[in-house]
Design a protein around this motif. Structure first.
Motif, PDB file in Angstrom:
ATOM      1  N   THR A  51       0.823  -1.211   0.000  1.00 53.94           N
ATOM      2  CA  THR A  51       0.000   0.000   0.000  1.00 53.94           C
ATOM      3  C   THR A  51       0.857   1.261   0.000  1.00 53.94           C
ATOM      4  O   THR A  51       2.050   1.207   0.312  1.00 53.94           O
ATOM      5  CB  THR A  51      -0.883  -0.003   1.283  1.00 53.94           C
ATOM      6  N   GLU A  54      -0.292   4.911   4.199  1.00 55.71           N
ATOM      7  CA  GLU A  54       0.299   5.781   5.220  1.00 55.71           C
ATOM      8  C   GLU A  54       1.450   6.575   4.602  1.00 55.71           C
ATOM      9  O   GLU A  54       2.072   6.124   3.642  1.00 55.71           O
ATOM     10  CB  GLU A  54       0.825   4.964   6.404  1.00 55.71           C
ATOM     11  N   ARG A  56       4.399   6.931   5.447  1.00 54.40           N
ATOM     12  CA  ARG A  56       5.695   6.263   5.409  1.00 54.40           C
ATOM     13  C   ARG A  56       5.929   5.490   4.122  1.00 54.40           C
ATOM     14  O   ARG A  56       7.039   5.457   3.620  1.00 54.40           O
ATOM     15  CB  ARG A  56       5.876   5.325   6.613  1.00 54.40           C
ATOM     16  N   ASP A 130      10.259  -4.921   5.887  1.00 56.32           N
ATOM     17  CA  ASP A 130       9.443  -4.366   6.977  1.00 56.32           C
ATOM     18  C   ASP A 130       8.468  -5.373   7.591  1.00 56.32           C
ATOM     19  O   ASP A 130       8.334  -5.456   8.784  1.00 56.32           O
ATOM     20  CB  ASP A 130       8.675  -3.106   6.530  1.00 56.32           C
ATOM     21  N   ASN A 146       9.930  -4.916  15.735  1.00 55.36           N
ATOM     22  CA  ASN A 146       8.516  -4.644  16.034  1.00 55.36           C
ATOM     23  C   ASN A 146       8.123  -4.995  17.463  1.00 55.36           C
ATOM     24  O   ASN A 146       7.292  -4.317  18.067  1.00 55.36           O
ATOM     25  CB  ASN A 146       7.634  -5.359  15.020  1.00 55.36           C
ATOM     26  N   ASP A 175      -1.155  -8.817   9.386  1.00 56.92           N
ATOM     27  CA  ASP A 175       0.212  -8.286   9.310  1.00 56.92           C
ATOM     28  C   ASP A 175       0.965  -8.791  10.542  1.00 56.92           C
ATOM     29  O   ASP A 175       0.614  -8.454  11.676  1.00 56.92           O
ATOM     30  CB  ASP A 175       0.133  -6.743   9.292  1.00 56.92           C
ATOM     31  N   ASN A 177       3.688  -7.963  11.792  1.00 57.30           N
ATOM     32  CA  ASN A 177       4.228  -6.876  12.626  1.00 57.30           C
ATOM     33  C   ASN A 177       3.272  -6.561  13.773  1.00 57.30           C
ATOM     34  O   ASN A 177       3.691  -6.280  14.893  1.00 57.30           O
ATOM     35  CB  ASN A 177       4.393  -5.589  11.800  1.00 57.30           C
ATOM     36  N   TRP A 209      -5.564  -2.120   8.868  1.00 62.79           N
ATOM     37  CA  TRP A 209      -5.009  -0.875   9.406  1.00 62.79           C
ATOM     38  C   TRP A 209      -5.876   0.341   9.032  1.00 62.79           C
ATOM     39  O   TRP A 209      -5.389   1.473   8.983  1.00 62.79           O
ATOM     40  CB  TRP A 209      -3.600  -0.607   8.873  1.00 62.79           C
ATOM     41  N   ASN A 236      -0.373   2.215  15.070  1.00 67.82           N
ATOM     42  CA  ASN A 236       0.413   3.216  14.331  1.00 67.82           C
ATOM     43  C   ASN A 236      -0.214   4.597  14.505  1.00 67.82           C
ATOM     44  O   ASN A 236      -1.226   4.749  15.215  1.00 67.82           O
ATOM     45  CB  ASN A 236       0.570   2.826  12.848  1.00 67.82           C
ATOM     46  N   GLN A 261       2.874   4.888  16.328  1.00 66.80           N
ATOM     47  CA  GLN A 261       4.205   4.667  15.756  1.00 66.80           C
ATOM     48  C   GLN A 261       4.225   5.138  14.314  1.00 66.80           C
ATOM     49  O   GLN A 261       3.173   5.275  13.678  1.00 66.80           O
ATOM     50  CB  GLN A 261       4.605   3.182  15.799  1.00 66.80           C
ATOM     51  N   ASP A 262       5.404   5.399  13.811  1.00 63.08           N
ATOM     52  CA  ASP A 262       5.720   5.813  12.431  1.00 63.08           C
ATOM     53  C   ASP A 262       6.283   7.222  12.347  1.00 63.08           C
ATOM     54  O   ASP A 262       6.872   7.589  11.340  1.00 63.08           O
ATOM     55  CB  ASP A 262       4.511   5.761  11.457  1.00 63.08           C
ATOM     56  N   LYS A 282      11.079   5.535  12.831  1.00 63.36           N
ATOM     57  CA  LYS A 282      11.837   4.498  12.128  1.00 63.36           C
ATOM     58  C   LYS A 282      12.373   5.174  10.877  1.00 63.36           C
ATOM     59  O   LYS A 282      11.582   5.568  10.009  1.00 63.36           O
ATOM     60  CB  LYS A 282      10.912   3.334  11.744  1.00 63.36           C
TER      61      LYS A 282
HETATM   62  C1  BGC Z   1       4.242  -1.052   9.557  1.00 61.44           C
HETATM   63  C2  BGC Z   1       3.792   0.311  10.033  1.00 61.44           C
HETATM   64  C3  BGC Z   1       2.615   0.792   9.211  1.00 61.44           C
HETATM   65  C4  BGC Z   1       1.548  -0.286   9.136  1.00 61.44           C
HETATM   66  C5  BGC Z   1       0.385   0.094   8.251  1.00 61.44           C
HETATM   67  C6  BGC Z   1       3.079  -2.011   9.532  1.00 61.44           C
HETATM   68  O1  BGC Z   1       3.463  -3.243   9.084  1.00 61.44           O
HETATM   69  O2  BGC Z   1       5.289  -1.541  10.369  1.00 61.44           O
HETATM   70  O3  BGC Z   1       4.862   1.202   9.951  1.00 61.44           O
HETATM   71  O4  BGC Z   1       2.058   1.940   9.758  1.00 61.44           O
HETATM   72  O5  BGC Z   1       2.086  -1.480   8.674  1.00 61.44           O
HETATM   73  O6  BGC Z   1       0.748   0.222   6.948  1.00 61.44           O
END
Ligand code: BGC
Length: 349
Positions: A51, A54, A56, A130, A146, A175, A177, A209, A236, A261-262, A282
């Motif tokens: 995606t 976000e 990032r 990631d 994470n 996910d 993470n 998310w 996040n 986070q982010d 990060k």
């Molecule tokens: C990432 C985050 C991100 C989230 C949504 C996670 O896997 O570590 O940094 O905000 O995915 O995309």
């Protein structure tokens, strides 16, 4: 005489054979190293992203392409927009059209396992970027730590709110993470929960998310607990922002500490405004640069020195985990601004 000559020539043959064997053996067992077969300018990296939702991920894409160009390798980027079927299809296409290494951010940790196998069948190594691909023989995992993110979030929040009602808004269940972060959070919360100091009054994943889902969850958390919520830990900044909107509807934004986070621009701005207390920085510069460097090594068949391994359900995946940095009101300048992640004027305008 003849007999002695034969015996002597026999010995000479044996000595010659022994003398020749090592060289011949070396020739036999040492194929030309793969590095000689691949020139850096011939390498093409396939970067399959989930995606660009976000902030990032835009940075990830742009900085990854920049780093690849700087290193002199070609790169093709695909974005699946949260669609598993599309991500599998896009990646299969890249594999069949010819890439030398695959870097993948899976939307769904499990669904991308088949792609790892497909890539290996084509002699292509796979770097999980990631997010970890589960149940597959991933060659390398590069991410931020994470579990540590969860530990740091909960450590900061318990320092602020050592007793009370906590809401946990996890990330996407699909996910991995999100699972690692949750593990970290609950590792820290456990003794507080066991002592009866902290009660987790609401604990939910956030499908894909999506911030709207987090907002609905936060509304529910407030309603079912008669607004008796003392702290919120979110997966996040996007979901933290959504939670803060739900808190604001009850005039609670700013009085209930929230962690995300982010270090999204919006998240850092909320820290300055006082509605969010913590985010995790990060550096995407470091992550993307490192990823390109490692992808090239994988494409060239070079050895990679991993820090540790993480089990993904099938194997212990060689992993390199970078350290996240907690950001609060006290260290915005030294972290995200000093690094050029955000500009001071954008944060404080
Ligand atoms: C990432 C985050 C991100 C989230 C949504 C996670 O896997 O570590 O940094 O905000 O995915 O995309």
């Amino acid at each position: 005489m003849n007999k002695r000559f034969l015996l002597l020539s026999g010995w000479v043959m044996i000595i010659l054979l022994i003398a020749c064997t090592p060289d011949e053996k070396i020739k036999e067992v040492t194929p030309p190293p793969e590095t000689e077969l691949k020139r850096i300018e011939d390498i093409k990296i396939g970067f399959s992203m989930d995606t660009l939702q976000e902030d990032r991920w835009f940075k990830d894409r742009n900085l990854f392409v920049e780093a690849a160009e700087k290193a002199g390798v070609k790169v093709e980027v695909t974005v699946a927009n949260g669609d598993d079927v599309k991500q599998v299809w896009q990646t299969e296409k890249m594999i069949s059209e010819g890439i030398d290494v695959l870097v993948v951010v899976p939307h769904n940790a499990e669904s991308m396992a088949a792609i790892v196998e497909r890539a290996h069948d084509a002699g292509i190594k796979v770097l999980s970027y990631d997010r970890l691909v589960r149940n597959a023989e991933v060659d390398l995992y590069l991410s931020y730590d994470n579990e540590k993110i969860g530990i740091l979030q909960a450590t900061a929040m318990t320092a602020l709110v050592p007793k009370g009602n906590y809401v946990y808004l996890g990330g996407a269940d699909t996910d991995y993470n999100a699972h690692l972060m949750k593990q970290g959070v609950f590792k820290v919360l456990k003794p507080y929960i066991d002592r009866g100091d902290i009660t987790v009054v609401f604990n939910q994943w956030t499908k894909d998310w999506v911030p709207e889902v987090a907002k609905t969850n936060m509304k529910t958390a407030l309603e079912v607990n008669n607004q008796q919520v003392d702290a919120v830990i979110a997966g996040n900044d996007a979901t933290a922002g959504a939670a803060i909107e739900a808190l604001a509807a009850h005039n609670l934004a700013g009085s209930v500490p929230v962690a995300g986070q982010d270090a999204d621009l919006a998240g850092v701005k909320r820290i300055v405004e006082g509605t969010q207390n913590l985010t995790m920085y990060k550096s995407i510069d470091d992550l993307s640069e490192r990823a390109v460097e490692l992808a090239i090594k994988l494409a060239m068949g070079e050895e990679i020195q991993e820090d540790r391994t993480i089990n993904n359900g099938k194997i212990n995946v060689p992993s390199i985990l970078l350290p996240p940095v907690p950001v609060n009101l006290t260290n915005i300048k030294e972290t995200v601004i000093a690094d050029g992640f955000h500009e001071e004027k954008d944060i404080y305008q």
